[in-house]
Design an enzyme around this catalytic site. Structure first.
Site, mmCIF file in Angstrom:
data_model
loop_
_atom_site.group_PDB
_atom_site.id
_atom_site.type_symbol
_atom_site.label_atom_id
_atom_site.label_comp_id
_atom_site.label_asym_id
_atom_site.label_seq_id
_atom_site.Cartn_x
_atom_site.Cartn_y
_atom_site.Cartn_z
ATOM 1 N N TRP A 45 0.848 -1.182 0.000
ATOM 2 C CA TRP A 45 0.000 0.000 0.000
ATOM 3 C C TRP A 45 0.889 1.240 0.000
ATOM 4 C CZ3 TRP A 45 -0.512 3.864 3.830
ATOM 5 C CH2 TRP A 45 -1.503 4.815 3.548
ATOM 6 N N ASP A 56 -15.049 10.864 0.728
ATOM 7 C CA ASP A 56 -15.582 10.306 1.963
ATOM 8 C C ASP A 56 -16.010 11.412 2.920
ATOM 9 O OD1 ASP A 56 -16.257 8.537 3.936
ATOM 10 O OD2 ASP A 56 -14.270 7.614 4.102
ATOM 11 N N LYS A 112 -16.888 7.276 -7.675
ATOM 12 C CA LYS A 112 -15.624 6.647 -7.275
ATOM 13 C C LYS A 112 -15.939 5.494 -6.331
ATOM 14 C CE LYS A 112 -11.017 7.342 -5.350
ATOM 15 N NZ LYS A 112 -9.937 8.289 -5.047
ATOM 16 N N TRP A 113 -15.701 4.268 -6.807
ATOM 17 C CA TRP A 113 -15.977 3.046 -6.031
ATOM 18 C C TRP A 113 -14.683 2.648 -5.323
ATOM 19 C CZ3 TRP A 113 -19.896 -1.164 -7.452
ATOM 20 C CH2 TRP A 113 -19.739 -2.293 -6.652
ATOM 21 N N ASP A 114 -14.701 2.691 -4.012
ATOM 22 C CA ASP A 114 -13.528 2.361 -3.212
ATOM 23 C C ASP A 114 -13.760 1.064 -2.455
ATOM 24 O OD1 ASP A 114 -11.030 2.596 -2.088
ATOM 25 O OD2 ASP A 114 -11.371 4.544 -1.162
ATOM 26 N N CYS A 141 -11.220 1.812 -7.387
ATOM 27 C CA CYS A 141 -10.212 2.048 -6.360
ATOM 28 C C CYS A 141 -10.354 0.983 -5.292
ATOM 29 C CB CYS A 141 -10.399 3.452 -5.757
ATOM 30 S SG CYS A 141 -9.325 3.829 -4.350
ATOM 31 N N ASP A 155 -2.871 5.487 -3.298
ATOM 32 C CA ASP A 155 -3.201 6.609 -2.415
ATOM 33 C C ASP A 155 -2.024 7.559 -2.248
ATOM 34 O OD1 ASP A 155 -5.769 5.692 -2.017
ATOM 35 O OD2 ASP A 155 -5.319 4.685 -0.135
#
Length: 718
Positions: A169, A336, A445-447, A495, A517
């Site tokens: 990450w 968010d 935006k699909w996280d 995402c 990120d």
């Protein structure tokens, strides 16, 4: 046909030939390479003499089960529950659609299993898709321990050079290489997504040749947004055999009588022009994955996350939107924190309603105000996640993954919904339909910010019959397919805590992906360098954020950050309210320049000029068509030392361009300098770096017949 007559598949520039082994026990690769590679004996042909292994263990088999191949790695391991494993099949038929598609069928009547090896070329590309269909033809259930999509055989003289994308990450897509003379190398993810650590992508070359240039290069990529593996075996006799497929969470799955299991597709690509040539093959393929949607202009995005975090409220968001519109952004995305119960990462997920306290004038009025600024509106969602304190979890605690009687683990203070359940899929679809149908939203935006833990479904039947990984993938793809059909105007960004869900199944159903990120300038440069080896620039979302950034303390100019982000799909995530008038004016100039060249960046032929490990590196994008007026765009950066300037005499840094016509002339649109194509290929494009001038965007227009001027290194400012 006789056992030695090959079936031939032909792509735009390559050929793939398959033949049956002499005893018809399996299929073997006869040739894979440029047109004409099939005209001669196979480079993988062998004497069939073995000692201490079986002939099947040494064969360059396209797909072979445990049974005839007991030692060196089988592609299929199957049997009846409680009985010995093994498949002993025979060839029972073939069907071909010219040189476009092929299907080879093998049958084990005793076990009751039919295996079909499937091949299909992709028009206009040098990609061949391979997958396997397994059908239980008997009256007893079968247990499948391993069921790879395909095996890929690659001739090397001695040592193979493996290139793959590794990381973690915030450090995804790091281009990594390994020399494999003998032995086994494996990449895998068991996180129910491709993962941050490795991408389901691999390139193989003969290490006797350089990595770049005129070097035969083979690549594979698995189309699967779940758990997966790739295993490369350097085998005796000078060959590499790569197996790839999905990994069932349960360790095995059950196949009921009459049922068919279809494995994920494995895309196989070849280029004679090294890793960079292979990258262009992948880019052309990915432009076909989503059809006409790949040609939609990717709008300049502003995302509020790094400016406000969870502190979302209408007044502050509109202030950001006004500045974003002033500098030329075309789309405003609230990240968010917009929904009820979401003041930090401990609550709110699952209860997808705009928080009236944050939008006191109403959410629709807020969106209208954004539109009045000339901006489209987008929203962040995490449909698979749920907070333990949410109303959704209170109503449906059975919807989360869990093991009965065992504790659950919170990751990022949240749980994961079992998207393999039809009722969960229906809830997610209804939620997205409500949001997109009620509000004027054109970007989603699909996280996904956590992998599944305690992955069980109490009451779901025998564990091996659940196949939770495949069920979750099917649910995820069902929702994305619904979005495509029901809301075709909505742009979808994929995402998963950055780039953890990057594969061809996702790319086919989304418009852009978020590679990481980490937006720190130098870190992002290496992330994007690796990403572009496997994926097309029109899929790569990239933001300009505040230097020095969250992860990387090294400062870089605003120009560096813009030129880096303009190498893909430009976005802005900085707190633009704090930018000075001069910074906003410079940003507006960069945005305007990006709009002029984004079609070349997104759809041109890409050449990677050096790497971020070098003091000067860049990316070259060549517009389709090589006549007068065709453009070449070069994004370039100084990543490190300045060779002692200005204290000692120095020369300009240079990037040798590639693929140009040496007899043509190319005009720098900004400086007016005219270069000969031979000059740019041989001497290179000059850059005079300073501490304050560490990046450039150069646009060269082909100007046949123009007189070449003195090729200077005049500074090019936005």
């Amino acid at each position: 046909m006789t056992p030695h007559d090959p079936w031939v598949l032909r792509t735009a520039n390559t050929v793939y030939a398959v033949t049956l082994a002499p005893d018809e026990g399996w299929a073997e690769l006869a040739a894979w390479g440029p047109h004409g590679a099939e005209q001669g004996p196979s480079p993988l042909d062998w004497s069939r003499r073995t000692h201490f292994i079986t002939p099947a263990d040494a064969a360059p088999a396209e797909y072979i089960p445990y049974g005839p191949r007991p030692f060196t790695g089988a592609d299929l391991v199957a049997g009846r529950p409680g009985e010995e494993r093994g498949v002993w099949w025979r060839f029972t038929g073939a069907s071909a659609d010219g040189e476009r598609a092929l299907r080879l069928v093998f049958t084990d009547e005793t076990l009751g299993l039919t295996t079909a090896l499937c091949y299909e070329t992709v028009p206009g590309t040098d990609v061949i898709l391979r997958w396997t269909e397994l059908t239980c033809t008997g009256d007893a259930e079968l247990r499948l321990e391993q069921f790879d999509s395909a095996a890929v055989n690659i001739p090397v003289t001695d040592t193979a050079r493996l290139t793959y994308l590794s990381g973690q990450w915030s450090r995804e897509f790091q281009l990594t290489q390994l020399a494999l003379t003998r032995g086994r190398f494996e990449l895998a993810s068991t996180q129910a997504v491709p993962g941050h650590a490795y991408a389901p992508w691999l390139a193989v070359q003969d290490a006797a040749h350089p990595a770049e240039g005129a070097t035969p290069t083979y690549g594979i990529a698995l189309e699967w947004p779940g758990s997966w593996h790739m295993t490369a075996d350097a085998e005796p006799g000078g060959a590499v055999r790569v197996r790839a497929g999905r990994l069932p969470h349960e360790g095995a799955v059950r196949l009921a009588p009459g049922a068919t299991l279809t494995t994920p597709r494995l895309a196989c690509a070849f280029s004679p022009d090294g890793l960079e040539g292979l990258a262009r093959v992948w880019h052309r393929y990915e432009r076909r994955l989503s059809g006409d949607r790949s040609h939609r202009p990717r709008k300049v995005l502003y995302n509020s996350w790094e400016a406000t975090g969870f502190d979302v409220e209408a007044t502050g968001q509109l202030e950001l939107a006004r500045v974003a519109a002033d500098i030329g952004a075309e789309l405003f995305v609230v990240d968010d924190g917009w929904f009820t119960g979401r003041d930090d990462d401990t609550g709110g997920l699952g209860d997808w309603y705009p928080d009236p306290a944050k939008f006191p004038g109403g959410f629709d009025r807020f969106i209208t105000q954004v539109h009045e600024l000339g901006l489209d509106f987008g929203l962040w969602v995490e449909p698979e996640a749920v907070s333990p304190g949410s109303a959704l979890h209170a109503e449906h605690p059975e919807w989360v993954y869990r093991v009965e009687g065992r504790p659950v683990t919170l990751v990022r203070n949240q749980l994961l919904l079992d998207l393999g359940r039809t009722d969960v899929q229906d809830f997610v679809i209804a939620t997205l339909d409500r949001l997109l149908g009620t509000h004027a939203i054109s970007y989603l935006k699909w996280d996904m910010n956590r992998p599944p833990t305690e992955r069980g479904r109490p009451g779901g039947g025998p564990v091996e019959s659940q196949d939770l990984d495949a069920a979750h993938v099917a649910g995820y793809l069902r929702v994305l397919d619904h979005l495509r059909t029901a809301h075709p105007h909505v742009t979808v960004e994929g995402c998963a805590g950055g780039g953890a869900r990057t594969d061809h199944a996702t790319l086919a159903r989304t418009d852009v992906l978020w590679p990481s990120d980490n937006t720190a300038p130098l870190d992002r440069l290496s992330i994007q360098y690796g990403y572009l080896h496997a994926h097309a620039p029109h899929t790569m979302s990239a933001w300009v954020t505040d230097a020095p950034g969250v992860f990387d303390p090294r400062p870089r100019s605003l120009a560096f950050r813009f030129v880096s982000s303009m190498s893909g799909v430009l976005g802005i995530g900085a707190d633009v309210r704090k930018w000075t008038d001069a910074q906003r004016a410079e940003a507006a100039r960069w945005v305007a320049r990006y709009k002029e060249i984004r079609d070349v960046v997104h759809h041109g032929e890409v050449r990677l000029l050096g790497s971020p490990a070098e003091p000067t590196c860049g990316v070259q994008y060549d517009e389709d068509g090589r006549g007068t007026g065709a453009r070449t765009v070069v994004t370039a950066w100084n990543t490190g030392p300045l060779d002692g300037a200005p204290l000692v005499p120095g020369r300009a840094a240079r990037l040798r361009l590639r693929g140009l016509d040496p007899a043509a002339r190319y005009r720098d649109e900004q400086s007016g300098t005219v270069y000969g194509g031979g000059y740019l290929l041989h001497s290179g494009l000059p850059f005079h770096w300073t501490a304050a001038h560490d990046a450039e965007l150069v646009v060269l227009t082909r100007a046949d017949g123009a007189a070449a001027g003195s090729p200077t290194g005049a500074h090019r400012q936005p």
